[in-house]
Scaffold this active site. Structure first.
Site, mmCIF file in Angstrom:
data_model
loop_
_atom_site.group_PDB
_atom_site.id
_atom_site.type_symbol
_atom_site.label_atom_id
_atom_site.label_comp_id
_atom_site.label_asym_id
_atom_site.label_seq_id
_atom_site.Cartn_x
_atom_site.Cartn_y
_atom_site.Cartn_z
ATOM 1 N N LYS A 52 0.849 -1.390 -0.097
ATOM 2 C CA LYS A 52 0.078 0.004 0.116
ATOM 3 C C LYS A 52 0.753 1.478 -0.149
ATOM 4 O O LYS A 52 1.712 1.278 0.922
ATOM 5 C CB LYS A 52 -1.030 -0.151 1.329
ATOM 6 C CG LYS A 52 -2.027 1.094 1.217
ATOM 7 C CD LYS A 52 -2.990 1.028 2.367
ATOM 8 C CE LYS A 52 -3.630 2.179 2.516
ATOM 9 N NZ LYS A 52 -4.540 2.196 3.657
ATOM 10 N N GLU A 69 7.325 -6.942 1.505
ATOM 11 C CA GLU A 69 5.892 -6.741 2.433
ATOM 12 C C GLU A 69 5.017 -7.750 2.209
ATOM 13 O O GLU A 69 4.411 -8.562 2.920
ATOM 14 C CB GLU A 69 5.262 -5.381 1.883
ATOM 15 C CG GLU A 69 5.733 -4.107 2.215
ATOM 16 C CD GLU A 69 5.497 -3.851 3.841
ATOM 17 O OE1 GLU A 69 4.850 -4.769 4.499
ATOM 18 O OE2 GLU A 69 6.056 -2.939 4.360
ATOM 19 N N LYS A 94 -2.268 -1.648 -3.809
ATOM 20 C CA LYS A 94 -3.213 -0.147 -3.690
ATOM 21 C C LYS A 94 -2.325 0.826 -3.662
ATOM 22 O O LYS A 94 -1.525 0.872 -3.106
ATOM 23 C CB LYS A 94 -3.755 -0.292 -2.336
ATOM 24 C CG LYS A 94 -4.978 0.446 -2.262
ATOM 25 C CD LYS A 94 -5.576 0.503 -0.719
ATOM 26 C CE LYS A 94 -6.195 1.656 -0.511
ATOM 27 N NZ LYS A 94 -6.632 1.858 0.684
ATOM 28 N N TYR A 101 -15.181 1.045 -6.962
ATOM 29 C CA TYR A 101 -16.369 1.831 -6.742
ATOM 30 C C TYR A 101 -17.393 1.686 -7.878
ATOM 31 O O TYR A 101 -18.390 1.904 -7.573
ATOM 32 C CB TYR A 101 -16.206 3.244 -6.445
ATOM 33 C CG TYR A 101 -15.181 3.554 -5.241
ATOM 34 C CD1 TYR A 101 -15.706 3.527 -3.995
ATOM 35 C CD2 TYR A 101 -13.990 3.918 -5.460
ATOM 36 C CE1 TYR A 101 -15.028 3.536 -2.934
ATOM 37 C CE2 TYR A 101 -13.111 3.617 -4.141
ATOM 38 C CZ TYR A 101 -13.644 3.768 -3.158
ATOM 39 O OH TYR A 101 -12.742 3.924 -1.997
HETATM 40 C C1 PBG Z 1 -7.376 3.092 5.501
HETATM 41 C C2 PBG Z 1 -7.788 3.048 3.998
HETATM 42 C C3 PBG Z 1 -7.560 4.179 2.991
HETATM 43 C C4 PBG Z 1 -8.112 3.692 1.811
HETATM 44 C C5 PBG Z 1 -8.564 2.333 2.180
HETATM 45 N N1 PBG Z 1 -8.347 2.105 3.371
HETATM 46 C C6 PBG Z 1 -7.088 5.700 3.286
HETATM 47 C C7 PBG Z 1 -5.664 5.648 3.659
HETATM 48 O O1 PBG Z 1 -4.756 4.721 3.855
HETATM 49 O O2 PBG Z 1 -5.423 6.971 3.509
HETATM 50 C C8 PBG Z 1 -8.175 4.179 0.659
HETATM 51 C C9 PBG Z 1 -9.401 4.040 -0.376
HETATM 52 C C10 PBG Z 1 -9.388 4.795 -1.410
HETATM 53 O O3 PBG Z 1 -8.743 5.937 -1.620
HETATM 54 O O4 PBG Z 1 -10.451 4.388 -2.282
HETATM 55 N N2 PBG Z 1 -8.424 3.124 6.276
#
Ligand code: PBG
Length: 327
Positions: free
Chosen positions: A197, A234, A249, A314
């Site tokens: 991430k 990771e 992600k 989405y």
């Molecule tokens: C953390 C989380 C985030 C997203 C999903 N889980 C925000 C972040 O890490 O800042 C982002 C998802 C998106 O942008 O659609 N709870």
């Protein structure tokens, strides 16, 4: 032309032959729809920077979950937006907190008809908006945060969730969550690790959706967009700690990472097409600059082609409806 005449265009000649030789299909069952539920809302509310996405009330969430099941989506990923936040994000651990209540609601409504997942992170629940507990100097305290994640995982499992998605990027989070679930007798709950991430600007609209209080950034725990090999490390750690599935992600700007992760591990690989990826396409389409539906399907196909077997998007419900008719 030299002989033999090799003419790849023969296989592009009409829709039937193109369909026959298509290497990549996206199935509704591989799509997961993220949903937001806000505590105390009487009516659902639009999220300005995510056209078509709602902050749900408890009631509208139940209805949306049923619609998602009818569309054939593979899963629903739940995010809670609490009415009050505090330093430690206690609302995330509280069985009566909005996310845990919403899990119960959705499970009561759809049962095992789809896979119900929950984001396992403190950022929606903390007054400072960070994904963990803070040290006195304002840093994020890795190990204190792990203890909170362990409790949060058990609260989500008790609410009936099928899959927890630890997304805070704390070291050791998957192992701690797995151990806590097992100790609570919840060996049946899976862990979908947000393994790779990135500290991404593409999360911008999500912060609107959850009304994030964050000032500053998450670069001391989320990854540097410059790094690919770090993701493999990771992912390897998360699989060793017991992750059942791993996620990359954002998705589209990181297709090389999706592909490398797919090659490196044998567990199911997911990719999250995040809020900013969706918002860019919606904004361009609203301006008439891009064909919305073609772009949507092209992005999903590309993420699938890169090696993600599961896509969080989405567009999941709408795309599932479109794809069901297509194949
Ligand atoms: C953390 C989380 C985030 C997203 C999903 N889980 C925000 C972040 O890490 O800042 C982002 C998802 C998106 O942008 O659609 N709870």
């Amino acid at each position: 032309m030299p002989y033999p005449e090799i003419r790849p265009r023969r296989l592009r000649r009409n829709a039937a032959v193109r369909r026959l030789v298509s290497e990549t299909r996206v199935a509704p069952a591989e799509l997961v729809v993220p949903m937001f539920v806000k505590e105390g809302l009487a009516e659902p509310r639009a999220v300005a920077s995510l056209p078509g996405v709602l902050q749900h009330s408890r009631d509208s969430l139940r209805k949306a979950a049923v619609e998602a099941v009818q569309a054939g989506v593979g899963g629903i990923m739940l995010f809670g937006v609490p009415a009050e936040r505090d330093e430690t994000g206690s609302g995330g651990l509280d069985p009566a907190g909005i996310l845990n209540v919403a899990i119960r609601d959705v499970i009561a409504e759809v049962g095992d008809a789809t896979v119900v997942m929950s984001d396992l992170c403190l950022d929606e629940f903390t007054s400072h908006g960070h994904c963990g507990l803070l040290t006195p100097d304002g840093g994020v305290d890795n190990d204190a945060t792990l203890a909170a994640y362990a409790q949060m995982a058990v609260a989500q499992a008790d609410a009936g969730v099928h899959v927890v998605g630890p997304s805070g990027m704390m070291d050791g989070q998957v192992g701690v969550v797995r151990k806590a679930l097992d100790a609570a007798g919840r060996q049946d709950v899976s862990v979908l690790a947000y393994a790779a991430k990135y500290a991404s600007a593409f999360f911008g609209p999500f912060r609107d959706a959850v009304e994030s209080a964050l000032e500053g950034d998450r670069r001391a725990y989320q990854q540097d967009p410059a790094n690919l090999r770090e993701s493999l490390r990771e992912v390897e750690l998360d699989v060793a700690e017991g992750a059942d599935m791993v996620m990359v992600k954002p998705a589209l700007p990181y297709l090389d990472v999706v592909s490398a992760v797919r090659a490196a591990v044998d567990v199911p690989v997911a990719a999250y097409q995040v809020s900013g990826e969706y918002a860019m396409v919606e904004a361009a389409a609203a301006n008439g600059w891009i064909d919305r539906e073609r772009t949507m399907l092209e992005t999903l196909t590309s993420i699938r082609r890169a090696g993600a077997q599961i896509i969080l998007t989405y567009w999941a419900v709408e795309a599932a409806q479109m794809l069901r008719e297509r194949y």
